[in-house]
Design a protein around this motif. Structure first.
Motif, mmCIF file in Angstrom:
data_model
loop_
_atom_site.group_PDB
_atom_site.id
_atom_site.type_symbol
_atom_site.label_atom_id
_atom_site.label_comp_id
_atom_site.label_asym_id
_atom_site.label_seq_id
_atom_site.Cartn_x
_atom_site.Cartn_y
_atom_site.Cartn_z
ATOM 1 N N GLY A 141 25.238 56.472 87.167
ATOM 2 C CA GLY A 141 24.972 55.262 86.110
ATOM 3 C C GLY A 141 25.301 54.102 86.333
ATOM 4 N N ASP A 193 27.284 55.047 81.955
ATOM 5 C CA ASP A 193 26.517 55.788 81.238
ATOM 6 C C ASP A 193 27.387 56.497 79.945
ATOM 7 O OD1 ASP A 193 24.227 55.290 82.444
ATOM 8 O OD2 ASP A 193 23.997 57.247 83.606
ATOM 9 N N ARG A 252 30.874 51.399 76.839
ATOM 10 C CA ARG A 252 30.059 51.593 77.957
ATOM 11 C C ARG A 252 29.897 50.575 79.116
ATOM 12 N NH1 ARG A 252 30.088 55.360 75.335
ATOM 13 N NH2 ARG A 252 28.544 56.969 74.719
#
Length: 207
Positions: A3, A19, A47
């Motif tokens: 991610g 992520d 994040r």
């Protein structure tokens, strides 16, 4: 590191989107341990990690390639630093209600809080406020339905997966379980914040 997304942030910074908070903590540890010479600052959030670059040392594209490589094999771990010990008087306004919400006694809640090895995932909200996480802390604590308009400096709180200490008087919606006299933010100190990202923290019941 799944991610991973890297975007430009102005002409001398990159914003790394991830992520999970665990991925943020891992990437922060990698950058801290194997820092590229062109990186002048790096700021984690829930994040993301903002990476500020001195392009006279190396181009931004070079740092981007380096970030992609180290994120693909994050072998570094957090530095083994001594924890900051914070003495707490466990008499917070929400202590009893919080223990009921979590299905434990007040004594058990205090024991779990002091036994946990906490670390600073990131900072925010107000200067000196550190969002603390711990693999030893199993609870998700619901925030207050209506935030308080005044939380005193030194209030020790819980919200979601996080622990924290209010560095100054401010509004707040965290559940308050105690109070400390520790100074979390002092403009005349170097550094001004007691708790920086990556730092370890232990809470101790005040005598």
């Amino acid at each position: 590191m799944n991610g991973l997304r890297i975007r430009p942030s102005g002409d001398r910074a990159l914003l790394v989107d991830l992520d999970t908070l665990d991925a943020v903590v891992d990437l922060h540890a990698v950058i801290d341990a194997t820092r590229h010479p062109a990186i002048v600052d790096f700021v984690p959030a829930a994040r993301t990690v903002l990476v500020v670059i001195d392009s006279t040392v190396a181009p931004v594209s070079n740092v981007r390639t380096w970030l992609e490589a180290v994120a693909a094999a994050p072998t570094a771990r957090r530095r083994a630093t001594a924890p900051v010990t914070i003495d707490v008087t466990y008499d917070g306004a929400d202590l009893g209600v919080t223990s009921e919400l979590l299905g434990v006694s007040v004594a058990q809640l205090v024991e779990r809080h002091t036994a946990a090895d906490w670390s600073v995932a990131f900072s925010g909200f107000v200067p000196g406020f550190a969002y603390l996480v711990s693999d030893d802390w199993p609870f998700e604590v619901p925030r207050l339905d209506a935030p308080r308009t005044r939380v005193p400096a030194g209030a020790v709180g819980l919200a979601g997966e996080f622990g924290g200490v209010y560095p100054r008087e401010s509004p707040g919606g965290w559940r308050l379980i105690g109070q400390t006299h520790a100074v979390l933010w002092a403009t005349d100190a170097q550094p001004p914040a007691l708790l920086a990202p990556g730092a370890r923290v232990r809470f101790r019941r005040a005598s």
